[in-house]
Design an enzyme around this catalytic site. Structure first.
Site, PDB file in Angstrom:
ATOM      1  N   TRP A 101     -13.957  -0.735  -6.556  1.00 34.10           N
ATOM      2  CA  TRP A 101     -12.772   0.129  -6.408  1.00 34.10           C
ATOM      3  C   TRP A 101     -12.375   0.723  -7.752  1.00 34.10           C
ATOM      4  CZ3 TRP A 101     -12.761   1.423  -1.708  1.00 34.10           C
ATOM      5  CH2 TRP A 101     -13.113   0.506  -0.715  1.00 34.10           C
ATOM      6  N   ASP A 168      -3.911  -0.567  -9.140  1.00 34.15           N
ATOM      7  CA  ASP A 168      -4.301  -0.652  -7.739  1.00 34.15           C
ATOM      8  C   ASP A 168      -4.071  -2.096  -7.293  1.00 34.15           C
ATOM      9  OD1 ASP A 168      -5.560  -0.879  -5.300  1.00 34.15           O
ATOM     10  OD2 ASP A 168      -7.483  -0.053  -5.955  1.00 34.15           O
ATOM     11  N   LYS A 192      -3.684  -4.917   4.031  1.00 33.31           N
ATOM     12  CA  LYS A 192      -3.994  -6.315   3.718  1.00 33.31           C
ATOM     13  C   LYS A 192      -2.718  -7.160   3.846  1.00 33.31           C
ATOM     14  CE  LYS A 192      -7.447  -4.129   1.008  1.00 33.31           C
ATOM     15  NZ  LYS A 192      -8.534  -4.205   1.905  1.00 33.31           N
TER      16      LYS A 192
HETATM   17  N1  PMP Z   1      -8.617  -0.615  -3.700  1.00 31.40           N
HETATM   18  C1  PMP Z   1      -8.845  -1.875  -3.289  1.00 31.40           C
HETATM   19  C2  PMP Z   1      -8.620  -2.998  -4.236  1.00 31.40           C
HETATM   20  C3  PMP Z   1      -9.272  -2.111  -1.975  1.00 31.40           C
HETATM   21  O1  PMP Z   1      -9.511  -3.354  -1.574  1.00 31.40           O
HETATM   22  C4  PMP Z   1      -9.456  -1.016  -1.096  1.00 31.40           C
HETATM   23  C5  PMP Z   1      -9.877  -1.184   0.342  1.00 31.40           C
HETATM   24  N2  PMP Z   1     -10.406  -2.346   0.721  1.00 31.40           N
HETATM   25  C6  PMP Z   1      -9.232   0.273  -1.584  1.00 31.40           C
HETATM   26  C7  PMP Z   1      -8.794   0.427  -2.876  1.00 31.40           C
HETATM   27  C8  PMP Z   1      -9.425   1.486  -0.715  1.00 31.40           C
HETATM   28  O2  PMP Z   1      -8.376   1.550   0.167  1.00 31.40           O
HETATM   29  P1  PMP Z   1      -8.290   2.620   1.324  1.00 31.40           P
HETATM   30  O3  PMP Z   1      -9.307   2.222   2.338  1.00 31.40           O
HETATM   31  O4  PMP Z   1      -6.873   2.477   1.797  1.00 31.40           O
HETATM   32  O5  PMP Z   1      -8.568   3.963   0.745  1.00 31.40           O
END
Ligand code: PMP
Length: 356
Positions: A101, A168, A192
């Site tokens: 991420w 994030d 989550k």
């Molecule tokens: N950042 C983290 C730490 C994540 O775990 C996730 C999704 N699992 C995301 C970003 C991406 O999130 P989204 O699917 O809402 O775009």
């Protein structure tokens, strides 16, 4: 048989929240209508949004300098919306690379300004959090991922720097108290610890906005959503509403201090068993272990698959690891009960005994 949901996200929500949400799908606040069909401008939906914002402010103890937004596009949209709103072309932002991420956030930021990746744990397949990082003081901001959902590592404290932080927190939002005053922006996909997929929480410091010279499309300008209390366009009403119910559940269950205590105790059950059990091995180094996502491998893929089948039969679901780490991943967010984790630990022990 009671089932336990160990999925990484969308993930387990408190049963009471799901029951209230289900009742509102049939009849929202005795209106005779489903929440799925009422106007976002209706009195009850506006009140739910106000309540959701108030709960975020209360749980994190936010000062008036901060605004709370409920946006769309997932955390992934924040990867580009942040540099678009915070970083001029000639300016440099710092990024800590702790996993998939973070990498996506870095890639998008490069399209808007200069990016200095101040530290990375990629050379060890992201099994640790970089420490003692040298962070230049002239960075516009420092971005990091507080909890690495895929790799199962978590920052145990905030990065040491005077640079303004952007984080994030998708997978550890509302899991423990944090000092928000160190941040210009915090974001998290809801799916989550906060609610269903479809809404993204953004906490932003107002005075940090308005420093870029590029044109920012109206819908992507945080100020638009501040001015319109997250109702500039039609918000994802149901996802926001369920998030509000979950925030209320967190408050009713003792707030963030209580969540942190519970999460520590829950994670300990599983990490203690991992350390004891000869069949399984944790991915993260001990000091950076995540309290939200416990990643581990078995002695062979065959054994992992056999164990996963056993888990499913016992009602323990969602334990298959992400393809980039393999093995297993137990996501043990706020709403997952300790009994489920104990059941998993007991099954690991029984499995080891059988194999001996
Ligand atoms: N950042 C983290 C730490 C994540 O775990 C996730 C999704 N699992 C995301 C970003 C991406 O999130 P989204 O699917 O809402 O775009």
């Amino acid at each position: 048989m009671k089932k336990y949901n160990f999925s990484a996200g969308p993930a387990v929500l408190p049963r009471e929240v799901i029951e209230k949400a289900a009742a509102s799908v049939l009849n929202y606040n005795n209106s005779g209508f489903s929440i799925l069909e009422v106007s976002h401008r209706s009195k009850d939906v506006v009140a739910a949004m106000d309540q959701a914002i108030a709960l975020v402010k209360e749980l994190y103890g936010l000062s008036d300098e901060y605004e709370v937004l409920f946006l769309q596009g997932g955390a992934s949209t924040q990867f580009f919306q942040i540099p678009m709103n915070f970083l001029n072309e000639e300016e440099t932002a710092g990024y800590i690379n702790t996993g998939a991420w973070s990498k996506k956030a870095i890639k998008d930021a490069k399209a808007y300004g200069k990016v200095n990746v101040v530290a990375s744990s990629e050379e060890q397949n992201f099994n640790y959090i970089p420490k003692n990082i040298s962070i230049p003081s002239d960075l516009k901001y420092l971005h990091y991922t507080s909890n690495n959902t895929i790799f199962g590592t978590q920052f145990q404290s905030l990065p040491e720097t005077d640079v303004r932080l952007i984080c994030d927190m998708s997978s550890d939002i509302f899991s423990k108290p944090i000092d928000v005053s160190r941040f210009d922006l915090i974001y998290a996909g809801a799916q989550k610890n906060m609610g269903p997929a479809g809404v993204t929480l953004v906490i932003v410091k107002k005075s940090a906005l308005g420093t870029v010279s590029r044109y920012v499309p109206v819908m992507l300008d945080y100020r638009t959503h501040i001015e319109n209390v997250s109702m500039y366009n039609t918000p994802p009403v149901f996802a926001m509403y369920v998030s509000m119910l979950t925030l209320q559940w967190i408050k009713d269950n003792g707030g963030l201090e209580a969540m942190a205590k519970r999460n520590e105790a829950k994670a300990k059950i599983l990490y203690d068993e991992l350390d004891r059990n000869s069949l399984f091995k944790g991915h993260s180094v001990a000091e950076d272990r995540s309290l939200m996502n416990v990643t581990f491998t078995g002695v062979s893929e065959e054994m992992e698959n056999e164990f996963l089948d056993r888990c499913k039969k016992e009602g323990l679901d969602g334990l298959k690891g992400h393809r980039s780490v393999g093995g297993l991943r137990a996501s043990i967010y706020n709403a997952l009960e300790a009994e489920g984790i104990q059941k998993l630990a007991d099954l690991m022990r029984a499995f080891e005994e059988e194999k001996a």
